[in-house]
Design an enzyme around this catalytic site. Structure first.
Site: not given
Ligand code: S3P
Length: 440
Positions: A14-15, A19, A170, A172, A326, A400
């Site tokens: 997913k991440s 991207r 984080s 993100q 996660d 989840r």
């Molecule tokens: C993610 C980063 C994590 C994760 C999320 C996806 C990402 O969050 O929990 O499911 O794709 O960069 P945080 O950046 O808030 O830790």
């Protein structure tokens, strides 16, 4: 009791899918993605990018989707907003990744006005963590509802550089600042207290962007420097491996159902995501990395997991949390099956996810007969080697939580009453079918 046997190719990461989609905006021409995850969350990113002028065709294959994107390029997107393109409204659904990453991209689109909104869960999540640093770079914003949350309006501006020592680890927020930094007129540096997943750095380097490390200056292992991007990136192809966060449910299920042995094919094992493997190994589970390789700058392998005779209790420290943020919910189920006390500390971020996972998880485990102690930043589980079950498993529509509930139901002595399963579609639409395919 049931057990898991067989081989499975998990859905795309997913991440990385988010991207690959969002970074396609930086390219002039075509970006091909194979193995992409098509789920509620990634569809939100795809829809948003269409509003920025990218076109795409999506073909769902048996495993993962092929996505072909044609992008006008970041230079043309910048020109369009500078020339007064109409405001964009982004419905990010349940996806915090869409909202936070796209905000970073849009912050540098001077002249643009972008309204970000999402579902009830996303409207409760903290957006100050991106909006305050983006405003330090020069972007404008105002909350349209509750302070600190979506919906909000972001005003793209000509950004200046900046230096950020984030308080929260984080990925993100780091990614939002990297994307903004590409549109700033001088460098942006960013560091986090602990190491986070580095998909953004790997993907952008794969696309030819110069992202440096400032470790020597900062004395930390996770300080980055981003320089302004003055041209479009060239067309490229991303191959997305399987999602280790989706694999976590099978790894934990195999660990707690004696006699299980499962092979998970083509899994991304970015070091910022592998705590679930390290912790299960510490608990006595055999997990082997087979056919190790590198794909688009990311480490990938097949995982073989086998149930141990018994599970040992373990502790997760604050420093480790970001690489398993996660997966800690799924690991908490394994703790119930270990003999002894397992703890998690420094995990206050669990309260800030699609639900308050710290509360829901610990309530659910207690409802299923597990002795749990709850702290402000974590919890302790007194494992007895089994799950009594018999309780109600609340999900608050958190994907989840639903998937852990389904695994817990398989392993519990008494049936659990699961609130719902539909939220799985946020990250893993075919989870139930895949789980059934491995059941013996
Ligand atoms: C993610 C980063 C994590 C994760 C999320 C996806 C990402 O969050 O929990 O499911 O794709 O960069 P945080 O950046 O808030 O830790």
């Amino acid at each position: 009791m049931v057990l898991l046997r067989g081989t499975l190719a998990p859905p795309g990461d997913k991440s990385m899918t988010h991207r690959a989609l969002i970074f396609a905006a930086l390219v002039k021409g075509r970006v091909d993605i194979d193995g992409a995850l098509l789920s509620g969350d990634t569809k939100a990113s795809a829809l948003a990018l269409r509003k920025l002028g990218l076109s795409m065709t999506i073909e769902q294959k048996e495993r993962g989707a092929d996505i072909a994107i044609v992008s006008p390029g970041i230079m043309e997107i910048r020109r369009t907003f500078a020339a007064g393109a109409p405001a964009c409204l982004f419905d990010c659904g349940n996806s915090g990744t869409t909202m936070r990453l796209l905000s970073g991209l849009c912050a540098g689109l001077a002249g643009g006005s972008f309204v970000f909104d999402g579902d009830a869960s996303l409207r409760r999540r903290d957006m100050k963590r991106i909006l305050l640093p983006l405003s330090e770079l020069g972007a404008g914003f105002r909350y349209l509802g509750a302070e600190g949350c979506a919906p909000f309006e972001l005003k793209g501006e000509r950004l200046k550089g900046g230096d950020f020592n984030l308080l929260v680890s984080s990925a993100q927020v780091v990614t939002a600042l990297i994307l903004a930094g590409l549109s700033a007129d001088s460098p942006v540096t960013v560091s986090t207290p602990y190491v986070v997943r580095d998909h953004t750095v790997r993907a952008l380097r794969f696309m030819g962007v110069d992202i440096g490390s400032t470790n020597a200056v900062r004395q930390t292992a996770n300080a980055l420097i981003v320089r302004p991007l003055h041209g479009d990136l060239a067309p490229c192809r991303f191959s997305i491996p399987g999602d280790i966060s989706s694999c976590a449910f099978f790894l934990v299920a195999a660990a707690i159902l004696p006699g299980s042995a499962v092979t998970l094919l083509n899994v991304g094992v970015n070091p910022g995501r592998t705590l679930v493997i390290e912790v299960l190994r510490r608990m006595g589970v055999q997990i082997d990395f087979l056919n190790e390789r590198e794909v688009c700058g990311e480490p990938v392998c097949d995982l073989f997991v086998q149930a141990p005779a018994a599970l040992t209790a373990t502790d997760i420290t604050a420093e480790e949390v970001p690489s398993g943020i996660d997966e800690i919910p799924a690991l908490s189920l394994a703790f119930a099956f270990a003999a002894g006390r397992s703890t998690v500390r420094g995990a206050g971020e669990l309260k800030q996810k699609e639900s308050n996972r710290l509360k829901l998880l610990t309530d659910n485990l207690q409802g299923a007969g597990v002795a749990v102690e709850v702290y402000d930043d974590g919890f302790a589980v007194q494992g007895e080697g089994y799950l009594a079950g018999g309780g109600f498993w609340r999900t608050d529509l958190d994907h989840r939580l639903a998937m852990i509930g389904m695994v817990a139901s398989l392993a519990a002595r008494q049936p659990l009453m699961l609130e719902e399963k539909e939220s799985c579609a946020v990250s893993y639409p075919q989870f139930e079918a895949d789980l059934k395919s491995l059941l013996v």
